[in-house]
Design a protein around this motif. Structure first.
Motif, PDB file in Angstrom:
ATOM      1  N   SER A  21       0.831  -1.202   0.000  1.00 10.13           N
ATOM      2  CA  SER A  21       0.000   0.000   0.000  1.00 10.13           C
ATOM      3  C   SER A  21       0.870   1.258   0.000  1.00 10.13           C
ATOM      4  CB  SER A  21      -0.966  -0.001   1.178  1.00 10.13           C
ATOM      5  OG  SER A  21      -0.275   0.022   2.394  1.00 10.13           O
ATOM      6  N   THR A  22       2.014   1.218   0.680  1.00  7.95           N
ATOM      7  CA  THR A  22       2.925   2.366   0.665  1.00  7.95           C
ATOM      8  C   THR A  22       3.495   2.588  -0.723  1.00  7.95           C
ATOM      9  OG1 THR A  22       3.517   1.951   2.964  1.00  7.95           O
ATOM     10  CG2 THR A  22       5.026   3.306   1.682  1.00  7.95           C
ATOM     11  N   ILE A  23       3.919   1.517  -1.369  1.00  7.59           N
ATOM     12  CA  ILE A  23       4.480   1.632  -2.715  1.00  7.59           C
ATOM     13  C   ILE A  23       3.413   2.122  -3.696  1.00  7.59           C
ATOM     14  CG2 ILE A  23       5.417   0.287  -4.648  1.00  7.59           C
ATOM     15  CD1 ILE A  23       6.919  -1.369  -2.523  1.00  7.59           C
ATOM     16  N   SER A  24       2.194   1.626  -3.565  1.00  8.21           N
ATOM     17  CA  SER A  24       1.108   2.089  -4.439  1.00  8.21           C
ATOM     18  C   SER A  24       0.759   3.540  -4.148  1.00  8.21           C
ATOM     19  CB  SER A  24      -0.131   1.220  -4.256  1.00  8.21           C
ATOM     20  OG  SER A  24       0.108  -0.072  -4.729  1.00  8.21           O
ATOM     21  N   PHE A  25       0.814   3.950  -2.888  1.00  5.45           N
ATOM     22  CA  PHE A  25       0.549   5.345  -2.535  1.00  5.45           C
ATOM     23  C   PHE A  25       1.562   6.274  -3.194  1.00  5.45           C
ATOM     24  CE2 PHE A  25       1.222   9.032   0.216  1.00  5.45           C
ATOM     25  CZ  PHE A  25      -0.067   9.552   0.253  1.00  5.45           C
ATOM     26  N   LEU A  26       2.815   5.830  -3.255  1.00  8.51           N
ATOM     27  CA  LEU A  26       3.858   6.639  -3.883  1.00  8.51           C
ATOM     28  C   LEU A  26       3.788   6.615  -5.405  1.00  8.51           C
ATOM     29  CD1 LEU A  26       6.842   5.730  -1.554  1.00  8.51           C
ATOM     30  CD2 LEU A  26       5.503   7.839  -1.582  1.00  8.51           C
ATOM     31  N   GLY A  27       2.980   5.721  -5.969  1.00  9.61           N
ATOM     32  CA  GLY A  27       2.804   5.682  -7.415  1.00  9.61           C
ATOM     33  C   GLY A  27       3.653   4.661  -8.132  1.00  9.61           C
ATOM     34  N   PHE A  28       4.354   3.803  -7.402  1.00  5.97           N
ATOM     35  CA  PHE A  28       5.221   2.806  -8.024  1.00  5.97           C
ATOM     36  C   PHE A  28       4.660   1.395  -7.946  1.00  5.97           C
ATOM     37  CE2 PHE A  28       8.176   6.118  -6.438  1.00  5.97           C
ATOM     38  CZ  PHE A  28       8.582   6.595  -7.674  1.00  5.97           C
ATOM     39  N   GLY A  29       3.448   1.235  -7.478  1.00  4.36           N
ATOM     40  CA  GLY A  29       2.886  -0.093  -7.244  1.00  4.36           C
ATOM     41  C   GLY A  29       2.000  -0.568  -8.379  1.00  4.36           C
ATOM     42  N   ILE A  30       0.871  -1.109  -8.010  1.00  9.90           N
ATOM     43  CA  ILE A  30      -0.088  -1.659  -8.960  1.00  9.90           C
ATOM     44  C   ILE A  30      -0.627  -0.536  -9.835  1.00  9.90           C
ATOM     45  CG2 ILE A  30      -2.301  -2.860  -9.134  1.00  9.90           C
ATOM     46  CD1 ILE A  30      -1.647  -4.154  -6.441  1.00  9.90           C
ATOM     47  N   PRO A  31      -0.751  -0.762 -11.165  1.00  5.23           N
ATOM     48  CA  PRO A  31      -1.250   0.289 -12.062  1.00  5.23           C
ATOM     49  C   PRO A  31      -2.670   0.739 -11.689  1.00  5.23           C
ATOM     50  CG  PRO A  31      -0.343  -1.537 -13.318  1.00  5.23           C
ATOM     51  CD  PRO A  31      -0.362  -1.960 -11.886  1.00  5.23           C
ATOM     52  N   PRO A  32      -3.040   1.987 -11.988  1.00  6.01           N
ATOM     53  CA  PRO A  32      -4.310   2.566 -11.560  1.00  6.01           C
ATOM     54  C   PRO A  32      -5.602   1.827 -11.919  1.00  6.01           C
ATOM     55  CG  PRO A  32      -2.865   4.282 -12.311  1.00  6.01           C
ATOM     56  CD  PRO A  32      -2.175   2.984 -12.586  1.00  6.01           C
ATOM     57  N   PRO A  33      -5.746   1.115 -13.011  1.00  2.00           N
ATOM     58  CA  PRO A  33      -7.046   0.454 -13.193  1.00  2.00           C
ATOM     59  C   PRO A  33      -7.318  -0.640 -12.156  1.00  2.00           C
ATOM     60  CG  PRO A  33      -5.828   0.472 -15.252  1.00  2.00           C
ATOM     61  CD  PRO A  33      -4.919   0.991 -14.193  1.00  2.00           C
TER      62      PRO A  33
END
Length: 102
Positions: A21-33
């Motif tokens: 969740s931290t990595i996704s919050f920073l924008g490097f995680g799971i793609p937006p769709p």
């Protein structure tokens, strides 16, 4: 040997969920769709959080409840499986034995 492994696994699982969740919050995680708790708290959603704060509260609360629940589940399994705590019954069995002795 299994009770410490279960506790370490469940604590690690909670840490992995928080890391994702931290990595996704920073924008490097799971793609937006794809849905992700960190993605729900960042990027385009920040524009709407001032008007609708529940957009931040529900994903954050869900994340906290899931991580806490996983940790408590692992602790309960350890208590049930630990042979040093009243013959493998853990705290639950020890409490029942004490009440039966009264």
């Amino acid at each position: 040997m299994w009770p410490p492994i279960i506790v370490v696994f469940t604590i690690s699982l909670g840490a992995v969920i928080l890391s994702e969740s931290t990595i996704s919050f920073l924008g490097f995680g799971i793609p937006p769709p794809q849905p992700s708790w960190g993605g729900m708290l960042s990027l385009e959603d920040r524009r709407y959080m001032e008007r609708a704060p529940l957009l931040a509260i529900w994903p954050g609360l869900s994340l906290a409840i899931v991580v806490f629940g996983i940790n408590m589940f692992g602790d309960a399994l350890r208590d049930l499986l630990d042979p040093r705590l009243s013959g493998g019954a853990g705290r639950i069995g020890a409490a029942n034995v004490k009440q039966a002795d009264r």
